[in-house]
Design an enzyme around this catalytic site. Structure first.
Site, mmCIF file in Angstrom:
data_model
loop_
_atom_site.group_PDB
_atom_site.id
_atom_site.type_symbol
_atom_site.label_atom_id
_atom_site.label_comp_id
_atom_site.label_asym_id
_atom_site.label_seq_id
_atom_site.Cartn_x
_atom_site.Cartn_y
_atom_site.Cartn_z
ATOM 1 N N ASP A 10 0.859 -1.177 0.000
ATOM 2 C CA ASP A 10 0.000 0.000 0.000
ATOM 3 C C ASP A 10 0.899 1.232 0.000
ATOM 4 O O ASP A 10 1.597 1.495 0.982
ATOM 5 C CB ASP A 10 -0.876 -0.039 1.244
ATOM 6 C CG ASP A 10 -1.780 1.172 1.410
ATOM 7 O OD1 ASP A 10 -1.646 2.151 0.650
ATOM 8 O OD2 ASP A 10 -2.620 1.134 2.334
ATOM 9 N N ILE A 11 0.888 1.982 -1.068
ATOM 10 C CA ILE A 11 1.781 3.131 -1.219
ATOM 11 C C ILE A 11 1.563 4.194 -0.136
ATOM 12 O O ILE A 11 2.470 4.965 0.171
ATOM 13 C CB ILE A 11 1.674 3.732 -2.636
ATOM 14 C CG1 ILE A 11 2.914 4.584 -2.963
ATOM 15 C CG2 ILE A 11 0.374 4.512 -2.801
ATOM 16 C CD1 ILE A 11 3.059 4.911 -4.425
ATOM 17 N N ASN A 24 -5.653 12.202 -11.634
ATOM 18 C CA ASN A 24 -6.325 12.609 -12.865
ATOM 19 C C ASN A 24 -6.053 14.093 -13.042
ATOM 20 O O ASN A 24 -5.569 14.767 -12.136
ATOM 21 C CB ASN A 24 -7.820 12.268 -12.831
ATOM 22 C CG ASN A 24 -8.547 12.974 -11.708
ATOM 23 O OD1 ASN A 24 -8.516 14.203 -11.608
ATOM 24 N ND2 ASN A 24 -9.205 12.211 -10.851
ATOM 25 N N GLY A 32 -8.771 4.460 -7.034
ATOM 26 C CA GLY A 32 -7.479 3.791 -7.041
ATOM 27 C C GLY A 32 -6.456 4.456 -6.140
ATOM 28 O O GLY A 32 -6.754 4.867 -5.018
ATOM 29 N N VAL A 33 -5.229 4.568 -6.633
ATOM 30 C CA VAL A 33 -4.131 5.183 -5.886
ATOM 31 C C VAL A 33 -4.498 6.614 -5.491
ATOM 32 O O VAL A 33 -4.266 7.045 -4.353
ATOM 33 C CB VAL A 33 -2.832 5.162 -6.718
ATOM 34 C CG1 VAL A 33 -1.745 6.016 -6.077
ATOM 35 C CG2 VAL A 33 -2.342 3.741 -6.917
ATOM 36 N N ASP A 34 -5.060 7.364 -6.419
ATOM 37 C CA ASP A 34 -5.422 8.759 -6.175
ATOM 38 C C ASP A 34 -6.375 8.873 -4.988
ATOM 39 O O ASP A 34 -6.151 9.663 -4.064
ATOM 40 C CB ASP A 34 -6.052 9.325 -7.449
ATOM 41 C CG ASP A 34 -6.225 10.837 -7.435
ATOM 42 O OD1 ASP A 34 -5.546 11.519 -6.652
ATOM 43 O OD2 ASP A 34 -7.030 11.336 -8.243
ATOM 44 N N SER A 122 -0.843 4.629 -14.870
ATOM 45 C CA SER A 122 -1.686 4.294 -16.040
ATOM 46 C C SER A 122 -2.033 2.812 -16.161
ATOM 47 O O SER A 122 -2.764 2.432 -17.072
ATOM 48 C CB SER A 122 -1.070 4.787 -17.359
ATOM 49 O OG SER A 122 -1.124 6.188 -17.431
ATOM 50 N N GLY A 124 -3.780 0.932 -14.090
ATOM 51 C CA GLY A 124 -5.033 0.560 -13.448
ATOM 52 C C GLY A 124 -6.204 0.880 -14.359
ATOM 53 O O GLY A 124 -6.299 0.382 -15.479
ATOM 54 N N TYR A 126 -6.736 3.287 -16.211
ATOM 55 C CA TYR A 126 -6.371 3.866 -17.504
ATOM 56 C C TYR A 126 -6.003 2.803 -18.527
ATOM 57 O O TYR A 126 -5.746 3.112 -19.686
ATOM 58 C CB TYR A 126 -5.258 4.897 -17.353
ATOM 59 C CG TYR A 126 -5.728 6.238 -16.799
ATOM 60 C CD1 TYR A 126 -6.999 6.422 -16.263
ATOM 61 C CD2 TYR A 126 -4.892 7.333 -16.833
ATOM 62 C CE1 TYR A 126 -7.420 7.638 -15.770
ATOM 63 C CE2 TYR A 126 -5.305 8.574 -16.341
ATOM 64 C CZ TYR A 126 -6.582 8.709 -15.815
ATOM 65 O OH TYR A 126 -7.003 9.929 -15.327
#
Length: 171
Positions: A10-11, A24, A32-34, A122, A124, A126
């Site tokens: 987990d980042i 985005n 997601g990550v964002d 990109s 995930g 994307y």
């Protein structure tokens, strides 16, 4: 190939100077990550992104570029937001993806960061094919003049295996 650390995890839990957010272009959060970075980091990240939108980035952050904000409650000093391209079978956007990594490392250098953690930008929602995403990520980071430590924090075991196989092939 330079020493690039690859881990599954987990980042939002990685103690580094700068965490890269696969954002985005609106910079106002997403999935997601964002979404995870905004949730865990807290409202100060969104406030900083809103300030960027109100001042220097009224049209949002273009794909392939990067910008830094506070990291809020994350175990990092900064979040470097970058926008990767959506994958297209009709148009080669590889250079835009490579630029997202390059610009992130340029921003990290400007900040004085000694360590950076990346997701697979990109790869995930994307839709970028995983093997291609790994090759672009690893080769771009390897070619960068950034002198600090780089870790790829990959969400799944499958993605970790793709990055490991790609790194081994590129050596």
């Amino acid at each position: 190939m330079r020493d690039i650390r690859l881990i599954q995890g987990d980042i939002t839990t990685i103690p580094v100077d700068a965490v890269v957010n696969a954002a985005n272009s609106s910079l106002l959060g997403g999935g997601g990550v964002d979404g995870a970075i905004h949730r865990v980091g807290g409202p100060s990240i969104l406030e900083a992104c809103r300030e960027l939108r109100a001042t220097t980035l009224p049209d949002g952050l273009p794909a392939g570029d990067a910008v830094a904000t506070t990291a809020g409650r994350l175990p990092a000093k900064w979040v470097i937001h970058t926008v990767g391209p959506v994958w297209s079978a009709r148009e080669d956007r590889s250079e835009v993806l490579a630029s997202a990594y390059r610009r992130s490392l340029e921003v990290a250098t400007e900040l004085g960061a000694a360590s950076v953690a990346f997701p697979a930008v990109s790869a995930g929602i994307y839709g970028w094919p995983h093997e291609s995403a790994a090759e672009i990520a690893l080769s771009t980071v390897d070619a960068s003049p950034f002198s600090g430590a780089v870790t790829f924090v990959l969400f799944s075991d499958d993605m970790l295996r793709v990055f490991e196989a790609t790194r081994d092939r590129l050596r």
